[in-house]
Write a protein that holds these residues in place. Sequence first.
Motif, mmCIF file in Angstrom:
data_model
loop_
_atom_site.group_PDB
_atom_site.id
_atom_site.type_symbol
_atom_site.label_atom_id
_atom_site.label_comp_id
_atom_site.label_asym_id
_atom_site.label_seq_id
_atom_site.Cartn_x
_atom_site.Cartn_y
_atom_site.Cartn_z
ATOM 1 N N LEU A 133 8.452 -8.112 -7.454
ATOM 2 C CA LEU A 133 8.590 -8.839 -6.191
ATOM 3 C C LEU A 133 7.525 -9.921 -6.090
ATOM 4 C CD1 LEU A 133 9.950 -9.036 -3.345
ATOM 5 C CD2 LEU A 133 8.185 -7.447 -2.550
ATOM 6 N N TRP A 134 6.315 -9.590 -6.476
ATOM 7 C CA TRP A 134 5.228 -10.567 -6.415
ATOM 8 C C TRP A 134 5.432 -11.720 -7.398
ATOM 9 C CZ3 TRP A 134 0.469 -6.710 -6.140
ATOM 10 C CH2 TRP A 134 0.454 -6.121 -4.880
ATOM 11 N N LYS A 135 6.062 -11.422 -8.535
ATOM 12 C CA LYS A 135 6.365 -12.493 -9.480
ATOM 13 C C LYS A 135 7.440 -13.417 -8.922
ATOM 14 C CE LYS A 135 5.161 -9.873 -13.648
ATOM 15 N NZ LYS A 135 5.686 -9.185 -14.856
ATOM 16 N N GLU A 136 8.369 -12.824 -8.167
ATOM 17 C CA GLU A 136 9.455 -13.606 -7.567
ATOM 18 C C GLU A 136 8.926 -14.536 -6.483
ATOM 19 O OE1 GLU A 136 13.261 -12.881 -4.596
ATOM 20 O OE2 GLU A 136 12.359 -11.174 -5.640
ATOM 21 N N SER A 137 7.957 -14.063 -5.716
ATOM 22 C CA SER A 137 7.399 -14.878 -4.633
ATOM 23 C C SER A 137 5.916 -14.582 -4.472
ATOM 24 C CB SER A 137 8.127 -14.598 -3.312
ATOM 25 O OG SER A 137 7.479 -15.244 -2.237
ATOM 26 N N ASP A 138 5.097 -15.617 -4.598
ATOM 27 C CA ASP A 138 3.652 -15.464 -4.406
ATOM 28 C C ASP A 138 3.303 -15.056 -2.985
ATOM 29 O OD1 ASP A 138 3.126 -16.142 -7.000
ATOM 30 O OD2 ASP A 138 2.644 -18.234 -6.573
ATOM 31 N N ASN A 139 4.193 -15.338 -2.032
ATOM 32 C CA ASN A 139 3.861 -15.099 -0.632
ATOM 33 C C ASN A 139 3.481 -13.646 -0.363
ATOM 34 O OD1 ASN A 139 4.320 -17.754 -0.039
ATOM 35 N ND2 ASN A 139 6.316 -17.442 0.909
ATOM 36 N N TYR A 140 4.209 -12.709 -0.979
ATOM 37 C CA TYR A 140 3.918 -11.294 -0.755
ATOM 38 C C TYR A 140 2.554 -10.902 -1.333
ATOM 39 C CZ TYR A 140 8.935 -11.035 0.279
ATOM 40 O OH TYR A 140 10.181 -11.235 0.810
ATOM 41 N N LYS A 141 2.244 -11.424 -2.507
ATOM 42 C CA LYS A 141 0.962 -11.112 -3.153
ATOM 43 C C LYS A 141 -0.184 -11.722 -2.362
ATOM 44 C CE LYS A 141 -1.546 -9.598 -6.705
ATOM 45 N NZ LYS A 141 -2.871 -10.165 -6.471
ATOM 46 N N ILE A 142 -0.003 -12.936 -1.869
ATOM 47 C CA ILE A 142 -1.041 -13.589 -1.063
ATOM 48 C C ILE A 142 -1.330 -12.768 0.187
ATOM 49 C CG2 ILE A 142 -1.521 -15.608 0.385
ATOM 50 C CD1 ILE A 142 0.065 -17.252 -1.730
ATOM 51 N N ALA A 143 -0.267 -12.277 0.828
ATOM 52 C CA ALA A 143 -0.446 -11.460 2.029
ATOM 53 C C ALA A 143 -1.180 -10.162 1.703
ATOM 54 C CB ALA A 143 0.908 -11.158 2.662
ATOM 55 N N TYR A 144 -0.815 -9.536 0.590
ATOM 56 C CA TYR A 144 -1.468 -8.281 0.197
ATOM 57 C C TYR A 144 -2.946 -8.518 -0.108
ATOM 58 C CZ TYR A 144 -2.342 -3.914 -2.336
ATOM 59 O OH TYR A 144 -2.852 -2.706 -2.755
ATOM 60 N N ASP A 145 -3.246 -9.580 -0.821
ATOM 61 C CA ASP A 145 -4.630 -9.884 -1.180
ATOM 62 C C ASP A 145 -5.489 -10.190 0.053
ATOM 63 O OD1 ASP A 145 -4.102 -9.492 -3.842
ATOM 64 O OD2 ASP A 145 -3.892 -11.626 -4.322
ATOM 65 N N ALA A 146 -4.845 -10.691 1.109
ATOM 66 C CA ALA A 146 -5.588 -11.009 2.342
ATOM 67 C C ALA A 146 -6.118 -9.758 3.029
ATOM 68 C CB ALA A 146 -4.692 -11.788 3.301
ATOM 69 N N LEU A 147 -5.614 -8.587 2.623
ATOM 70 C CA LEU A 147 -6.062 -7.339 3.241
ATOM 71 C C LEU A 147 -7.537 -7.058 2.999
ATOM 72 C CD1 LEU A 147 -3.015 -5.051 2.404
ATOM 73 C CD2 LEU A 147 -3.588 -6.072 4.614
ATOM 74 N N GLN A 148 -8.135 -7.734 2.021
ATOM 75 C CA GLN A 148 -9.568 -7.559 1.779
ATOM 76 C C GLN A 148 -10.390 -7.993 2.990
ATOM 77 O OE1 GLN A 148 -11.305 -10.578 -1.037
ATOM 78 N NE2 GLN A 148 -9.171 -11.299 -1.109
ATOM 79 N N TYR A 149 -9.787 -8.786 3.880
ATOM 80 C CA TYR A 149 -10.492 -9.246 5.085
ATOM 81 C C TYR A 149 -10.103 -8.437 6.327
ATOM 82 C CZ TYR A 149 -10.999 -13.221 1.916
ATOM 83 O OH TYR A 149 -11.265 -14.006 0.816
ATOM 84 N N GLY A 150 -9.356 -7.346 6.123
ATOM 85 C CA GLY A 150 -8.870 -6.562 7.255
ATOM 86 C C GLY A 150 -9.988 -5.898 8.042
ATOM 87 N N ASP A 151 -9.889 -5.972 9.367
ATOM 88 C CA ASP A 151 -10.870 -5.346 10.261
ATOM 89 C C ASP A 151 -10.138 -4.926 11.530
ATOM 90 O OD1 ASP A 151 -12.876 -4.547 11.949
ATOM 91 O OD2 ASP A 151 -14.056 -6.382 11.791
ATOM 92 N N ASP A 152 -10.014 -3.620 11.737
ATOM 93 C CA ASP A 152 -9.323 -3.090 12.910
ATOM 94 C C ASP A 152 -10.276 -2.297 13.807
ATOM 95 O OD1 ASP A 152 -6.817 -4.089 12.033
ATOM 96 O OD2 ASP A 152 -6.639 -2.413 10.645
ATOM 97 N N SER A 153 -11.526 -2.714 13.836
ATOM 98 C CA SER A 153 -12.544 -1.968 14.579
ATOM 99 C C SER A 153 -12.305 -1.988 16.087
ATOM 100 C CB SER A 153 -13.938 -2.522 14.270
ATOM 101 O OG SER A 153 -14.017 -3.909 14.557
ATOM 102 N N TYR A 154 -11.438 -2.855 16.568
ATOM 103 C CA TYR A 154 -11.146 -2.911 17.999
ATOM 104 C C TYR A 154 -10.225 -1.772 18.450
ATOM 105 C CZ TYR A 154 -6.634 -4.763 16.524
ATOM 106 O OH TYR A 154 -5.404 -4.919 15.924
ATOM 107 N N ARG A 155 -9.658 -1.017 17.531
ATOM 108 C CA ARG A 155 -8.667 0.008 17.886
ATOM 109 C C ARG A 155 -9.354 1.291 18.371
ATOM 110 N NH1 ARG A 155 -4.749 -1.684 13.186
ATOM 111 N NH2 ARG A 155 -3.332 -2.986 14.367
ATOM 112 N N ILE A 156 -9.734 1.303 19.618
ATOM 113 C CA ILE A 156 -10.337 2.482 20.211
ATOM 114 C C ILE A 156 -9.246 3.304 20.910
ATOM 115 C CG2 ILE A 156 -12.501 1.231 20.522
ATOM 116 C CD1 ILE A 156 -11.857 1.171 23.553
ATOM 117 N N ALA A 157 -9.582 4.511 21.316
ATOM 118 C CA ALA A 157 -8.586 5.401 21.917
ATOM 119 C C ALA A 157 -8.022 4.843 23.212
ATOM 120 C CB ALA A 157 -9.205 6.774 22.155
#
Length: 453
Positions: free
Chosen positions: A389-413
Amino acid sequence: MKKKVLSMLMGVSILAAALAGCGKAPASTENSAPAPAATDSAQAAETPEAAESAAGTQASGEKKTVQFWHCMSGTNGDLINQMVSDFNSSQNEVEVVATFQGSYAEAAAKAEQAIFAGNAPDILQVAQDNVGRLAVNGAFADLLPHMQKDGMDDKDFVDAFVNDAYYEGKLVVIPFGRSAQILHINKTVLDEMGCEIPTTWEELKEVANKCTIVENGETKRYGLSVPFDQWEFFALIQQAGGKFFNEDQTGLGCLEDGTAKEAFSFMKDLQDSGALYYNDPANDQDNQMFTSGMAAMTINSSGAITSRRETIGDSFEYVVAPLVKGKIESMPTGGNGFGILAASKEQDAAWKFMKWFIEDEKGGLAFVIGSGYLPFTKTMAQSDAIQNLWKESDNYKIAYDALQYGDDSYRIANLTPVIAEFRTCIQAIMLDNQDIDQSLKTFSDSVDIILND
């Protein structure tokens, strides 16, 4: 101006409505409600005949029945129902009955009521923003013992998707339909205007203004469209170097350090220059704005990639990129997970389904391939299907690689009531043109009551 834009979009909206009926048009944003009605296959899974058959099977002792409440309609609903059907056909011990329960918020509220009434489902699909809301009251069973018993490693889950799946050391949900917030780009327009893909706040502002076209006082194309949602402002606050809540979760850290004002000032500058179309929640046109060419860029979920590819076709070159950088690179992730409710009397049977969709290619992997959401385990990311899938479209791989910047610290109870107040604040500033400082002060006062009551 917005009336003119909406008028210009009438034809596009008709096309989008037709696509939505076929399950092809995404919600404009990750937290929006799904399409208002389930597809034929989703409805078929909820018929009295299906429920009677499942009950009869359980009564005969052949299979345990597991009630599964989900929040997917359209194409994603079809994928959920196909996954359930494939699981049911794969073994003779468990029969999963899938029931569509509306939007994430609707399903969470129904689950709370069902738990109180003593008729809760066994498995619930829940938005990550709502996990804490339910977990704080002990709604979910701990899934770690099930994984350990079966020799499964929770470290195989993608790091950015698993941090908010825990509550007080317990694994309360399994990541499922997870996504990254990314920049969607009409590269054909950027090339025509001599622009590079923006990587910083200032570059985004410059490119958005260059790509905006105004003729005779009427905007023919906006440089940037943004859906009405809190998600984008969580990202901007983090990119400005701030944290939404303070350390002890008694107040808004982003007001104390000024990053909330930075975020809103940045968006208002874009809006005031005419480059930003900020969508009204009553009629969010973000998807149509982008796919029709009326917006050169949008900020939205990676979960929209597949449907946008299909809608755009060869109309223009469609690419995605990580969110632009402020002081730092950061983004909140999006999506949902599956949890087994603590009130379930069929937890072992429910886990059989959970384990199956984690590991079987007809489970979560098939959903990811069909929907455009991102792989939620590292093993899945390395599979031949995802690599192809990633070979077919770079868009999916780019989105996956962006996860290195993920921060969900605002998710409190206690996030749910805070989000309601935050959306009121966003409405005041972005759509009602109220003063930023005063609107943030009103928001802060409301949050103080919520967090310290």
